[in-house]
Design an enzyme around this catalytic site. Structure first.
Site, mmCIF file in Angstrom:
data_model
loop_
_atom_site.group_PDB
_atom_site.id
_atom_site.type_symbol
_atom_site.label_atom_id
_atom_site.label_comp_id
_atom_site.label_asym_id
_atom_site.label_seq_id
_atom_site.Cartn_x
_atom_site.Cartn_y
_atom_site.Cartn_z
ATOM 1 N N GLU A 8 38.985 17.793 113.514
ATOM 2 C CA GLU A 8 39.473 18.268 112.216
ATOM 3 C C GLU A 8 40.800 17.583 111.866
ATOM 4 O OE1 GLU A 8 39.532 20.313 108.951
ATOM 5 O OE2 GLU A 8 38.322 21.461 110.362
ATOM 6 N N ASP A 20 41.492 14.965 108.713
ATOM 7 C CA ASP A 20 42.474 15.230 107.655
ATOM 8 C C ASP A 20 43.440 14.067 107.487
ATOM 9 O OD1 ASP A 20 41.335 17.692 107.404
ATOM 10 O OD2 ASP A 20 43.044 18.846 108.111
ATOM 11 N N SER A 71 36.658 20.289 104.628
ATOM 12 C CA SER A 71 37.876 19.767 105.255
ATOM 13 C C SER A 71 37.927 18.248 105.146
ATOM 14 C CB SER A 71 37.964 20.203 106.708
ATOM 15 O OG SER A 71 36.742 20.006 107.356
ATOM 16 N N ASP A 99 31.114 14.931 86.276
ATOM 17 C CA ASP A 99 30.508 16.263 86.313
ATOM 18 C C ASP A 99 29.332 16.257 87.290
ATOM 19 O OD1 ASP A 99 29.950 18.856 85.741
ATOM 20 O OD2 ASP A 99 29.193 18.510 83.699
ATOM 21 N N ASP A 145 31.487 24.758 87.323
ATOM 22 C CA ASP A 145 30.554 25.651 88.027
ATOM 23 C C ASP A 145 31.181 26.092 89.354
ATOM 24 O OD1 ASP A 145 29.690 23.715 90.241
ATOM 25 O OD2 ASP A 145 29.158 22.567 88.454
#
Length: 539
Positions: free
Chosen positions: A249, A253, A450, A492, A518
């Site tokens: 993780e 990042d 993430s 979009d 949305d």
């Protein structure tokens, strides 16, 4: 007169009970003192973040924030006297004076909070000290405190990226994979779209015993950083970087904020929590209240179920986000990797399960997408894990009421969610099949919001860079401006649904992407040149 402060907490399944701590054992508790002028703080945040306001971009310094919100003399006096009368004297405060961090023995802590009983819990190689029982706070003191940290809350179980990897590998076929080059191609970043402003900066924050290794970052940039100017070193680590194996993780990042927000000074906030009784997420917020200069963009891949946290705690955390936003700093949170989530109700039936801080009205929340065709750079569709939905605690903020037009037809049954809650995410980016270097090895198929969050963070940092060069202020809290743009500068996303409850009624299907905003991909994913132009307009 004593009042019950927080309710009985369930101990999460994956924590094993190791017995009560010794009475002489040191414990650190964090007291969140009641602040002042919170209505004014919220008004100011919206004024400095709204391009149609004359105060847009006129941010406050930390000193000005302190003068506004610091607790009254009475509050400070009552709380300090209460602690001293219980023999607690070893306390540190922060510049904003609204938190006290105090060291004491378990015996003293149990006297300060009658009813509490501190025990040790272990999960994997991680050890914590917490109390599972109800505690009480004197009625006279209660009105001066928002919550006490280090008593009840357990850190959320992070997504085990290694588990996800194994699952992906078993179903993987050869495909492109997401790399900095693929992201730059999809979001229309050229080789010259890199940072150059002196005063620009960006940051990632880690809480769940996660570390990055400088050697992994250097290796990643050597493999994937050709073709654009970049940095291969983090400028500053705040907090403790443990040794041991690199966290996937953490590697993800830092590698993706630095390859998207290329050539921009980057910090890592690394909070393993120095003490077993600390809450790492809270420690990070205290740091922000104690540092006059912090990076302009922060990306955080961290969240917990809204229903596992007390309303008092989340309300106070929102104040901390407002304190940061009013200083001109952008806070981006991952929307989560459980789709709409699912909670089984006591009375039978199910409802969706929002995540916090993703559901906070005072942060910008980032959802996830996949390439329509995984073999080439195509348009994007919803990544089914993309977190999104409506808060059960926070009402829909004004910027959203006017800004987002919900396609009513495509919504799941109303019994599953709170139609009047803060809706999230606000925007999205690719979150599927990333290449990451961890422990010097390139690893494919890493997925999750993430991944999308640092990518959007890097893009906002690049836009700040251009704004600084034109003498404009940082973007700060982006949402009011983002909702006024109504999707300008964003691709979009109109296809695909997220996961949710596996039951007769919704059959595993949560919200779906639709034209305009949305609750799975927000307004869409960044088309950098158009997004930059829209965010350089006016002021």
């Amino acid at each position: 007169d004593t009042t019950r402060a927080e309710s009985q907490r369930m101990i999460p399944d994956h924590w094993a009970h190791m017995g009560r701590v010794r009475p002489t054992e040191e414990i650190e508790l964090t007291f969140a003192l009641r602040q002042q002028n919170l209505d004014r703080l919220e008004d100011l945040l919206l004024l400095v973040s709204d391009p149609s306001s004359p105060q847009y971009g006129k941010y406050l310094t930390l000193e000005e924030v302190t003068a506004l919100v610091r607790p009254s003399q009475l509050t400070q006096k009552v709380v300090r006297q209460w602690l001293q009368s219980n023999g607690v004297s070893n306390c540190q405060t922060v510049l904003t004076q609204d938190f006290l961090q105090c060291s004491m023995t378990a015996q003293v802590a149990e006297a300060v909070l009658p009813g509490s009983e501190f025990h040790r819990y272990v999960s994997d190689d991680h050890s914590l000290v917490r109390s599972s029982s109800l505690y009480q706070v004197d009625g006279d003191v209660l009105q001066h405190i928002d919550f006490v940290g280090g008593v009840h809350r357990f850190p959320p179980k992070g997504q085990d990226l290694n588990e996800v990897l194994t699952k992906r590998r078993s179903e993987a076929k050869f495909h492109l994979g997401v790399t900095p080059a693929a992201l730059r191609a999809r979001y229309n970043l050229t080789a010259t779209d890199v940072g150059s402003a002196q005063n620009n900066s960006q940051a990632v924050a880690q809480f769940l015993e996660q570390f990055y290794h400088p050697a992994d970052l250097a290796e990643f940039m050597a493999m994937f950083g050709q073709g654009f100017q970049h940095r291969s070193d983090v400028d500053r680590v705040v907090g403790t970087q443990g040794g041991g194996k690199a966290g996937l993780e953490a590697s993800l990042d830092i590698e993706y904020i630095m390859s998207t927000g290329a050539n921009i000074s980057t910090w890592v906030f690394s909070n393993a929590g120095r003490h077993e009784s600390q809450e790492p997420f809270l420690q990070w917020l205290l740091l922000l209240s104690n540092m006059t200069d912090i990076p302009w963009v922060h990306t955080i891949s961290y969240g917990d179920d809204e229903d596992s946290l007390s309303a008092a705690y989340m309300t106070r955390i929102n104040v901390e986000f407002m304190k940061v936003g009013v200083r001109g700093i952008s806070m981006l949170f991952a929307s989560g990797d459980s789709g709409a989530g699912c909670k089984h109700l006591a009375k039978g039936g199910n409802c969706f399960r929002p995540s916090f801080p993703a559901s906070s009205p005072y942060v910008t929340t980032v959802g996830g997408t996949s390439f329509k065709n995984p073999f080439k750079i195509t348009y994007e569709v919803t990544d089914s894990i993309s977190g999104g939905g409506f808060s059960n605690i926070f009402k829909m903020p004004d910027y959203q009421v006017t800004g987002s037009s919900l396609a009513q037809s495509a919504l799941p049954p109303k019994t599953y969610f709170n139609t009047s809650g803060r809706a999230y995410p606000d925007l999205a980016a690719l979150s599927d099949n990333y290449w990451v270097v961890s422990d010097r090895i390139p690893i494919p198929w890493v997925s999750g919001t993430s991944a999308s969050t640092p990518v959007v963070g890097g893009i906002l940092a690049l836009i700040n860079d251009q704004r600084f060069r034109k003498g404009l202020p940082s973007l700060g809290f982006l949402n009011p401006r983002l909702y006024q743009l109504k999707g300008r500068g964003l691709f979009d996303v109109t296809e695909g649904c997220q996961n949710s409850c596996l039951d007769e009624q919704v059959q595993g299907k949560g919200f779906c992407a639709a034209a305009s905003w949305d609750p799975v991909t927000g307004w869409g994913t960044p088309d950098y040149p158009a997004f930059l132009a829209a965010l350089l307009e006016g002021k």
